[in-house]
Design an enzyme around this catalytic site. Structure first.
Site, PDB file in Angstrom:
ATOM      1  CE  LYS A 188       3.656  -0.506   6.253  1.00  0.00           C
ATOM      2  NZ  LYS A 188       4.510  -1.478   5.552  1.00  0.00           N
ATOM      3  CB  THR A 219       6.631  -8.861  13.652  1.00  0.00           C
ATOM      4  OG1 THR A 219       7.808  -8.230  14.172  1.00  0.00           O
ATOM      5  CG2 THR A 219       5.641  -9.107  14.754  1.00  0.00           C
ATOM      6  N   GLY A 266       9.054  -9.488   8.235  1.00  0.00           N
ATOM      7  CA  GLY A 266       8.396  -9.591   6.928  1.00  0.00           C
ATOM      8  C   GLY A 266       6.962  -9.102   6.880  1.00  0.00           C
ATOM      9  CB  THR A 267       4.669  -7.426   9.316  1.00  0.00           C
ATOM     10  OG1 THR A 267       5.712  -6.572   9.744  1.00  0.00           O
ATOM     11  CG2 THR A 267       4.417  -8.481  10.348  1.00  0.00           C
ATOM     12  N   GLY A 268       5.775  -6.054   6.684  1.00  0.00           N
ATOM     13  CA  GLY A 268       5.574  -4.984   5.699  1.00  0.00           C
ATOM     14  C   GLY A 268       5.526  -5.523   4.279  1.00  0.00           C
ATOM     15  CB  CYS A 269       7.696  -7.984   2.501  1.00  0.00           C
ATOM     16  SG  CYS A 269       9.277  -7.262   2.905  1.00  0.00           S
TER      17      CYS A 269
HETATM   18  O1  PXL Z   1      11.093  -5.981   5.541  1.00  0.00           O
HETATM   19  C1  PXL Z   1      11.840  -5.239   4.684  1.00  0.00           C
HETATM   20  C2  PXL Z   1      12.687  -6.055   3.760  1.00  0.00           C
HETATM   21  C3  PXL Z   1      12.478  -5.963   2.406  1.00  0.00           C
HETATM   22  N1  PXL Z   1      13.216  -6.642   1.517  1.00  0.00           N
HETATM   23  C4  PXL Z   1      14.209  -7.439   1.914  1.00  0.00           C
HETATM   24  C5  PXL Z   1      14.475  -7.586   3.259  1.00  0.00           C
HETATM   25  C6  PXL Z   1      13.696  -6.880   4.218  1.00  0.00           C
HETATM   26  C7  PXL Z   1      13.954  -7.024   5.629  1.00  0.00           C
HETATM   27  O2  PXL Z   1      14.762  -7.758   6.093  1.00  0.00           O
HETATM   28  O3  PXL Z   1      15.447  -8.385   3.645  1.00  0.00           O
HETATM   29  C8  PXL Z   1      15.004  -8.165   0.908  1.00  0.00           C
END
Ligand code: PXL
Length: 270
Positions: free
Chosen positions: A176, A208, A210-213
């Site tokens: 990404k 932004t 949490g975009t990856g999750c």
């Molecule tokens: O965005 C990655 C991520 C994954 N998991 C948890 C997070 C974060 C970023 O803060 O807190 C639990």
């Protein structure tokens, strides 16, 4: 509506609700599927940063995976934050037991504010063992740089990194490009047969978190519903783009994207 598929999410909790398992559940739900969870860690955080992280006992993580799947079989699994090598080993044991073939791995390493969410030993096991057990790995640029020990500055570097990950045993890779300082966001999808480049206008916002999750969960939800991985990556990217575009402006730091942007509430529930 009835859920279109069932997804198990193995990930950490983000108390602020923008990333982690909270983002995953919202995304899977907003895209019409049923979410189940195995929690790997609990983070205390808000939009300005991470205060603390507590790992869950690896045995308990294994129990969540195996006992949950024994009763309700997921169509696909999404894996997010894996804090330590012990946790990765436990998750791999769980994956071997439940025998689900569709697995998406988001190799979570660093939170937006810079907090480390994985240790070095865990990164090595992820790269040498776990990567071979999943259908797709979705690193961002800093994660791809760490996993491939290369510097990534442009599209060619991204494709090169994706090829290195294929050689490590990955079946499919999505690198990404959101972290590159470019007008467009370029995501590179690669497997042994095809290369696909997804290009989208970059939306200028600090919100932004949490975009990856969210992207990896959206991809998993589409994949669970029977779409190809390439199509799932295309549709997942669209969902995240629209969630970023909604620009909620919650909190004083890097705020969450809007997971509900795809949802319309029926009149009787308004
Ligand atoms: O965005 C990655 C991520 C994954 N998991 C948890 C997070 C974060 C970023 O803060 O807190 C639990």
């Amino acid at each position: 509506m009835k859920p279109k598929s069932k997804v198990l999410i193995i990930a950490g909790s983000d108390s602020s609700g923008g990333a982690g398992i909270q983002a995953d559940i919202k995304t899977v739900t907003a895209l019409g599927s049923y979410a189940m969870t195995a929690i790997t860690a609990i983070t205390s955080q808000n939009t300005t940063g991470v205060k603390s992280i507590v790992s869950i006992d690896p045995k308990e993580i294994l129990n969540q995976i195996v006992f949950t799947c024994k009763d309700i079989k997921p169509d696909a699994i999404k894996i997010g934050m894996l804090h330590s090598s012990k946790i990765i080993k436990s998750v791999m044991k769980g994956l071997n037991k439940v025998k689900i073939s569709k697995i998406v791995l988001d190799p979570v390493m660093i939170a937006k504010g810079g907090a480390r969410l994985i240790d070095n030993k865990a990164i090595n096991i992820l790269k040498s063992k776990l990567i071979q057990k999943v259908s797709l790995i979705t690193p961002n640029i800093p994660e791809a740089e760490i996993l491939t020990k290369t510097k990534i500055k442009n599209l060619d570097n991204m494709i090169n990194a994706a090829n290195i990950l294929l050689r490590c045993g990955a079946q499919n890779v999505l690198v990404k490009g959101g972290h590159l300082n470019k007008k467009n966001v370029i995501n590179v999808f690669l497997n042994r047969k095809e290369l696909k480049i997804f290009k989208n206008k970059k939306i200028s916002t600090k919100n932004t978190h949490g975009t990856g999750c969210t992207l990896s969960s959206a991809i998993t939800a589409y994949f669970a519903c029977g779409k190809t991985l390439k199509k799932s990556c295309e549709l997942g990217t669209k969902y995240v783009n629209s969630a970023i575009g909604s620009n909620l402006k919650y909190g004083k730091g890097c705020g969450p994207i809007n997971h509900l942007n795809s949802v319309i509430i029926k009149k009787k529930f308004r």
